[in-house]
Motif scaffolding. Structure first.
Motif, PDB file in Angstrom:
ATOM      1  N   HIS A  18       0.732  -1.251   0.031  1.00  0.00           N
ATOM      2  CA  HIS A  18       0.093  -0.179  -0.142  1.00  0.00           C
ATOM      3  C   HIS A  18       0.744   1.256   0.025  1.00  0.00           C
ATOM      4  O   HIS A  18       0.337   2.236   0.197  1.00  0.00           O
ATOM      5  CB  HIS A  18      -1.089  -0.206   1.134  1.00  0.00           C
ATOM      6  CG  HIS A  18      -1.748  -1.190   1.103  1.00  0.00           C
ATOM      7  ND1 HIS A  18      -2.911  -1.356  -0.001  1.00  0.00           N
ATOM      8  CD2 HIS A  18      -1.879  -2.291   1.802  1.00  0.00           C
ATOM      9  CE1 HIS A  18      -3.447  -2.638   0.092  1.00  0.00           C
ATOM     10  NE2 HIS A  18      -2.986  -3.046   1.253  1.00  0.00           N
ATOM     11  N   LEU A  19       2.015   1.009  -0.321  1.00  0.00           N
ATOM     12  CA  LEU A  19       2.809   2.175  -0.490  1.00  0.00           C
ATOM     13  C   LEU A  19       2.592   2.596  -2.208  1.00  0.00           C
ATOM     14  O   LEU A  19       2.048   1.928  -2.958  1.00  0.00           O
ATOM     15  CB  LEU A  19       4.302   2.034  -0.662  1.00  0.00           C
ATOM     16  CG  LEU A  19       4.969   1.481   0.674  1.00  0.00           C
ATOM     17  CD1 LEU A  19       6.312   1.046   0.450  1.00  0.00           C
ATOM     18  CD2 LEU A  19       4.894   2.653   1.812  1.00  0.00           C
ATOM     19  N   ALA A  20       2.786   3.942  -2.418  1.00  0.00           N
ATOM     20  CA  ALA A  20       2.502   4.444  -3.778  1.00  0.00           C
ATOM     21  C   ALA A  20       3.654   4.383  -4.576  1.00  0.00           C
ATOM     22  O   ALA A  20       4.809   4.456  -4.466  1.00  0.00           O
ATOM     23  CB  ALA A  20       2.230   5.950  -3.603  1.00  0.00           C
ATOM     24  N   ALA A  21       3.105   3.412  -5.695  1.00  0.00           N
ATOM     25  CA  ALA A  21       4.206   3.430  -6.744  1.00  0.00           C
ATOM     26  C   ALA A  21       4.387   4.540  -7.703  1.00  0.00           C
ATOM     27  O   ALA A  21       3.528   5.305  -7.766  1.00  0.00           O
ATOM     28  CB  ALA A  21       3.706   2.318  -7.848  1.00  0.00           C
ATOM     29  N   GLY A  78      -2.418   4.912  -6.355  1.00  0.00           N
ATOM     30  CA  GLY A  78      -1.608   3.922  -7.104  1.00  0.00           C
ATOM     31  C   GLY A  78      -0.646   2.986  -5.937  1.00  0.00           C
ATOM     32  O   GLY A  78       0.571   2.757  -6.074  1.00  0.00           O
ATOM     33  N   CYS A  79      -1.535   2.193  -5.176  1.00  0.00           N
ATOM     34  CA  CYS A  79      -0.805   1.336  -4.408  1.00  0.00           C
ATOM     35  C   CYS A  79       0.034   0.099  -5.217  1.00  0.00           C
ATOM     36  O   CYS A  79      -0.426  -0.117  -6.289  1.00  0.00           O
ATOM     37  CB  CYS A  79      -1.957   0.369  -3.456  1.00  0.00           C
ATOM     38  SG  CYS A  79      -2.740   1.702  -2.293  1.00  0.00           S
ATOM     39  N   TYR A  80       1.182  -0.095  -4.759  1.00  0.00           N
ATOM     40  CA  TYR A  80       2.027  -1.187  -5.501  1.00  0.00           C
ATOM     41  C   TYR A  80       1.119  -2.431  -5.591  1.00  0.00           C
ATOM     42  O   TYR A  80       1.408  -3.219  -6.721  1.00  0.00           O
ATOM     43  CB  TYR A  80       3.164  -1.606  -4.492  1.00  0.00           C
ATOM     44  CG  TYR A  80       4.221  -0.647  -5.010  1.00  0.00           C
ATOM     45  CD1 TYR A  80       5.016  -1.062  -6.183  1.00  0.00           C
ATOM     46  CD2 TYR A  80       4.920   0.334  -4.121  1.00  0.00           C
ATOM     47  CE1 TYR A  80       6.228  -0.136  -6.542  1.00  0.00           C
ATOM     48  CE2 TYR A  80       6.091   1.110  -4.659  1.00  0.00           C
ATOM     49  CZ  TYR A  80       6.462   1.071  -5.769  1.00  0.00           C
ATOM     50  OH  TYR A  80       7.747   1.542  -6.307  1.00  0.00           O
ATOM     51  N   GLU A  81       0.185  -2.886  -4.718  1.00  0.00           N
ATOM     52  CA  GLU A  81      -0.343  -3.975  -4.802  1.00  0.00           C
ATOM     53  C   GLU A  81      -1.078  -4.194  -6.095  1.00  0.00           C
ATOM     54  O   GLU A  81      -1.467  -5.240  -6.942  1.00  0.00           O
ATOM     55  CB  GLU A  81      -1.489  -3.907  -3.777  1.00  0.00           C
ATOM     56  CG  GLU A  81      -2.106  -5.471  -3.614  1.00  0.00           C
ATOM     57  CD  GLU A  81      -2.813  -5.606  -2.119  1.00  0.00           C
ATOM     58  OE1 GLU A  81      -2.199  -5.762  -1.188  1.00  0.00           O
ATOM     59  OE2 GLU A  81      -4.048  -5.382  -2.052  1.00  0.00           O
ATOM     60  N   MET A  82      -1.579  -3.069  -6.659  1.00  0.00           N
ATOM     61  CA  MET A  82      -2.409  -2.966  -7.993  1.00  0.00           C
ATOM     62  C   MET A  82      -1.508  -3.362  -9.122  1.00  0.00           C
ATOM     63  O   MET A  82      -2.072  -3.586 -10.246  1.00  0.00           O
ATOM     64  CB  MET A  82      -3.279  -1.870  -7.955  1.00  0.00           C
ATOM     65  CG  MET A  82      -4.000  -1.629  -6.930  1.00  0.00           C
ATOM     66  SD  MET A  82      -5.328  -2.915  -6.486  1.00  0.00           S
ATOM     67  CE  MET A  82      -6.296  -2.778  -8.042  1.00  0.00           C
ATOM     68  N   TYR A  83      -0.203  -3.308  -8.880  1.00  0.00           N
ATOM     69  CA  TYR A  83       0.581  -3.191 -10.195  1.00  0.00           C
ATOM     70  C   TYR A  83       1.607  -4.531 -10.035  1.00  0.00           C
ATOM     71  O   TYR A  83       2.478  -4.763 -10.860  1.00  0.00           O
ATOM     72  CB  TYR A  83       1.477  -2.159 -10.626  1.00  0.00           C
ATOM     73  CG  TYR A  83       0.524  -1.043 -10.644  1.00  0.00           C
ATOM     74  CD1 TYR A  83      -0.253  -0.491 -11.501  1.00  0.00           C
ATOM     75  CD2 TYR A  83       0.366  -0.186  -9.213  1.00  0.00           C
ATOM     76  CE1 TYR A  83      -0.909   0.595 -11.689  1.00  0.00           C
ATOM     77  CE2 TYR A  83      -0.482   0.954  -9.339  1.00  0.00           C
ATOM     78  CZ  TYR A  83      -1.196   1.106 -10.514  1.00  0.00           C
ATOM     79  OH  TYR A  83      -2.032   2.145 -10.459  1.00  0.00           O
ATOM     80  N   THR A  84       1.339  -5.433  -8.941  1.00  0.00           N
ATOM     81  CA  THR A  84       2.303  -6.385  -8.643  1.00  0.00           C
ATOM     82  C   THR A  84       1.468  -7.882  -8.467  1.00  0.00           C
ATOM     83  O   THR A  84       2.167  -8.841  -8.252  1.00  0.00           O
ATOM     84  CB  THR A  84       3.278  -6.055  -7.538  1.00  0.00           C
ATOM     85  OG1 THR A  84       2.300  -5.900  -6.311  1.00  0.00           O
ATOM     86  CG2 THR A  84       4.063  -5.040  -7.746  1.00  0.00           C
ATOM     87  N   SER A  85       0.253  -7.630  -8.368  1.00  0.00           N
ATOM     88  CA  SER A  85      -0.500  -9.077  -7.693  1.00  0.00           C
ATOM     89  C   SER A  85      -1.846  -9.314  -8.668  1.00  0.00           C
ATOM     90  O   SER A  85      -2.025  -8.332  -9.468  1.00  0.00           O
ATOM     91  CB  SER A  85      -0.948  -8.601  -6.229  1.00  0.00           C
ATOM     92  OG  SER A  85      -1.771  -7.708  -6.016  1.00  0.00           O
ATOM     93  N   LEU A  86      -2.385 -10.229  -8.254  1.00  0.00           N
ATOM     94  CA  LEU A  86      -3.771 -10.515  -8.667  1.00  0.00           C
ATOM     95  C   LEU A  86      -4.748  -9.219  -8.788  1.00  0.00           C
ATOM     96  O   LEU A  86      -5.739  -9.034  -9.719  1.00  0.00           O
ATOM     97  CB  LEU A  86      -4.308 -11.658  -8.334  1.00  0.00           C
ATOM     98  CG  LEU A  86      -3.941 -13.265  -8.784  1.00  0.00           C
ATOM     99  CD1 LEU A  86      -4.468 -14.126  -7.852  1.00  0.00           C
ATOM    100  CD2 LEU A  86      -4.344 -13.213 -10.041  1.00  0.00           C
ATOM    101  N   ALA A  87      -4.735  -8.417  -7.593  1.00  0.00           N
ATOM    102  CA  ALA A  87      -5.566  -7.843  -7.439  1.00  0.00           C
ATOM    103  C   ALA A  87      -5.866  -6.607  -8.581  1.00  0.00           C
ATOM    104  O   ALA A  87      -7.012  -6.133  -8.790  1.00  0.00           O
ATOM    105  CB  ALA A  87      -5.538  -6.772  -6.148  1.00  0.00           C
TER     106      ALA A  87
END
Length: 345
Positions: free
Chosen positions: A176-179, A198-207
């Motif tokens: 949940h850091l900003a990319a 732009g949480c990192y989770e949205m660009y690195t995972s299934l989410a």
């Protein structure tokens, strides 16, 4: 004298896993023991399920409570205070405010006949403890674990083998850091956490894959995933297989994920300066991905990160795949219990 062991419990809302380590930190050889958590029965039922699973583990391996020198528990964050759970989306409302540390400590004393050291930690962080323990070997170094799956888990483990939990068991919520979206060449996807930066989770995972796929499909007219009969989840789950068959769209998306992970590796290197990163998740699973695919993914992470590191960091950086799978969090809990017990003795 019988060999001392340390027990680890990895508690999920549905199932819990048991593992153990020896006094030298080696993992006690065992098949994965996984049993229902029984959360639908309330807090007392969960304590009973954990104690029952430990008893089953000990019986299976000819061990006794007299050999147990400490117990660790891996639970999801956040927490209100040490040992007291906060509201969890995966547990019944009655678990809000449960002092799990107290109740488990009492149950362990009743079962073992003595007071046992008990360690409690965030499940993702404790998974990082186990993977760091294996990755560093005999080297005293700090390790960061990043585990993309349905979301993105993260853990920082210092050179002594202890994790950074934070004050609410939410330390190292790296997903949940900003990319830096300008470097990724994409826009901000609103995360499940509610943040729109732009949480990192949205660009690195299934989410984030449904959103990334939606943006990519117009550039690939006639692509098999453009079939309107396919649901969002079905499309996303096909991507890994397509990538391994050389599909250009799928490879583009996983290359983007590798780039995002590389940027996160670089940012975390600036923040905590580890010499080793362990990458987990399904994209490095040897049972589900090819060697070529894994090398491309890990190579993309490394190539991106190296551009932004200090010269000494570039020389020291190691990026390795996770190896413990579903055992990691229970093993990590056992390792921290070992650490706590040694400090107390």
């Amino acid at each position: 004298m019988s060999e001392p062991i340390y027990i680890g419990i990895d508690s999920g809302a549905t199932t819990s896993k048991i593992a153990a380590v020896r006094s030298d930190g080696s993992i006690f050889p065992s098949e994965l023991l996984q049993r229902p958590t029984s959360s639908e029965g309330g807090t007392a039922a969960v304590i009973g399920a954990w104690i029952g699973a430990i008893n089953e583990f000990l019986a299976q391996h000819g061990l006794a409570w007299a050999q147990v020198e400490g117990v660790g528990l891996a639970v999801p964050g956040p927490r209100r205070s040490y040992g007291v759970l906060d509201t969890s989306p995966n547990l019944p409302a009655e678990f809000d405010g449960w002092n799990v540390e107290h109740d488990l400590r009492v149950a362990l004393e009743r079962e073992s006949g003595r007071i046992l050291p008990l360690a409690l930690g965030n499940d993702g962080n404790l998974g990082g403890v186990a993977e760091a323990h294996r990755a560093r070997g005999t080297e005293a170094c700090s390790v960061v674990m990043l585990a993309p799956g349905s979301g993105l888990g993260g853990a920082y483990v210092d050179a002594s083998g202890m994790p950074l939990d934070g004050d609410t068991l939410a330390g190292m919520e790296t997903g949940h850091l900003a990319a830096p979206l300008q470097l990724l060449g994409t826009d901000a996807l609103t995360c499940g956490c509610g943040r729109d930066w732009g949480c990192y989770e949205m660009y690195t995972s299934l989410a984030g894959l449904p959103g990334l796929l939606e943006r990519a499909l117009p550039r690939y007219p006639g692509h098999v995933l453009a079939d309107p009969s396919l649901g969002k989840k079905e499309r996303v789950l096909k991507l890994r297989g397509l990538a391994q068959d050389g599909d250009a769209l799928a490879l583009e998306l996983f290359d983007l994920q590798a780039k995002a992970m590389g940027l996160l590796v670089a940012e975390l290197s600036m923040a905590v300066d580890p010499s080793c990163f362990v990458i987990g998740g399904g994209l490095i699973d040897p049972d589900a991905t090819t060697v070529e695919f894994r090398e491309r993914y890990l190579g993309g992470i490394r190539d991106t990160a190296l551009k932004y590191l200090w010269p000494t960091q570039r020389e020291m950086l190691r990026i390795v795949p996770a190896t413990l799978g579903e055992l990691s969090q229970a093993v990590g809990a056992a390792l921290v219990a070992r650490h706590i017990a040694r400090e107390a003795s």
